[in-house]
Design an enzyme around this catalytic site. Structure first.
Site, PDB file in Angstrom:
ATOM      1  N   GLY A  13       9.598  -2.640  -7.220  1.00 26.20           N
ATOM      2  CA  GLY A  13      10.614  -2.749  -6.254  1.00 26.20           C
ATOM      3  C   GLY A  13      11.484  -1.505  -5.841  1.00 26.20           C
ATOM      4  N   ARG A  93      -0.340  -9.077  -1.627  1.00 21.98           N
ATOM      5  CA  ARG A  93      -1.100 -10.259  -1.202  1.00 21.98           C
ATOM      6  C   ARG A  93      -1.175 -10.149   0.296  1.00 21.98           C
ATOM      7  NH1 ARG A  93      -1.938 -14.742  -4.355  1.00 21.98           N
ATOM      8  NH2 ARG A  93      -0.730 -14.257  -6.234  1.00 21.98           N
ATOM      9  N   ASN A 109       5.333  -3.723   6.890  1.00 20.73           N
ATOM     10  CA  ASN A 109       4.869  -3.317   5.663  1.00 20.73           C
ATOM     11  C   ASN A 109       4.803  -1.742   5.486  1.00 20.73           C
ATOM     12  OD1 ASN A 109       3.140  -3.546   3.174  1.00 20.73           O
ATOM     13  ND2 ASN A 109       1.281  -2.590   4.407  1.00 20.73           N
ATOM     14  N   HIS A 111       2.833   1.171   3.370  1.00 25.39           N
ATOM     15  CA  HIS A 111       1.597   1.397   2.711  1.00 25.39           C
ATOM     16  C   HIS A 111       1.416   2.877   2.278  1.00 25.39           C
ATOM     17  CE1 HIS A 111      -2.929   0.551   1.879  1.00 25.39           C
ATOM     18  NE2 HIS A 111      -3.118   1.912   2.459  1.00 25.39           N
ATOM     19  N   ASP A 147      -3.793  -4.062   6.717  1.00 26.08           N
ATOM     20  CA  ASP A 147      -3.323  -2.624   6.917  1.00 26.08           C
ATOM     21  C   ASP A 147      -3.810  -2.180   8.582  1.00 26.08           C
ATOM     22  OD1 ASP A 147      -2.025  -2.685   4.658  1.00 26.08           O
ATOM     23  OD2 ASP A 147      -3.784  -2.143   3.618  1.00 26.08           O
TER      24      ASP A 147
END
Ligand code: GAR
Length: 203
Positions: A13, A93, A109, A111, A147
């Site tokens: 986190g 996930r 997201n 990445h 992605d």
């Protein structure tokens, strides 16, 4: 208008922490982290959330007969909290179509690679093994594939001769902690406009 944010996590986190810190400092304004949801019971991200008085939920995927039912549970929690921005911060996930459709163009997201290179797991190791001389990170909208969604921000770092997976990951992580809050700020301020897969930044 206040943006109600949910953060999905699976682990330590540190990216969640950077979002929390930037909301608390006022860099990201008019936003509240309403809930942090983990698919891992002992994710340290849950402890971080509690320290900041943020609601948490652990949803055990193994309790559900299918991914679809698991994600329906997530969606119902998101709806209870009136969420309008979902952040994947080390959520390991693949997001299913129901969740993506319900929050279309509202899921971001982070990445640890310069997409479209090195999608999926262990991106930093993939980069090292490929022998690239520049690596980095990407914040993108989440779409149906892994992605592949429209890119909001990227930052690059050098790959050094003596790098290990850990040293390269740390260097990339420092940049993740900068571009994720920056992208969230732009989203919350309504400065992102999608034209096909091109993300325009409004003034
Ligand atoms: C980060 O490096 C993030 O980019 C990566 O996992 C790490 C989570 O760290 N995410 C992915 O690889 C997603 N495909 P954190 O829990 O300390 O934020």
């Amino acid at each position: 208008m206040i943006s109600n944010i949910a953060v999905l996590v699976s682990g330590r986190g540190s990216n969640l922490q950077s979002i929390i810190d930037n909301v608390e400092s006022g860099y990201i304004q008019n936003a509240k982290i309403k809930i942090v949801i983990s698919d891992v019971a002992d994710a340290y991200a849950l402890e971080r959330s509690k320290k900041h008085g943020i609601n948490t939920a652990f949803i055990d995927p193994s309790r559900f007969a299918s991914k679809r039912e698991y994600e329906q549970e997530i969606i119902s929690i998101l709806q209870v909290h009136d969420i309008n921005l979902v952040l994947l911060a080390g959520y390991m996930r693949i997001v299913g179509s129901d969740l993506i459709e319900t929050y279309k163009n509202k899921i971001l997201n982070i990445h640890p690679a310069l997409l479209p290179s090195f999608r999926g797991l262990h991106a930093q190791k993939q980069a090292l093994n490929y022998g690239v001389k520049v690596a980095g990170c990407t914040v993108h909208f989440v779409d149906e594939d892994v992605d592949t969604g429209p890119i909001i921000l990227q930052k690059c770092v050098p790959v050094l001769e003596e790098d290990t997976e850990d040293t390269l990951s740390d260097r990339i992580l420092d940049q993740e902690h900068k571009i994720f809050p920056e992208a969230v700020k732009m989203f919350v301020e309504g400065k992102l406009k999608l034209e096909g897969r091109i993300v325009r930044r409004l003034k």
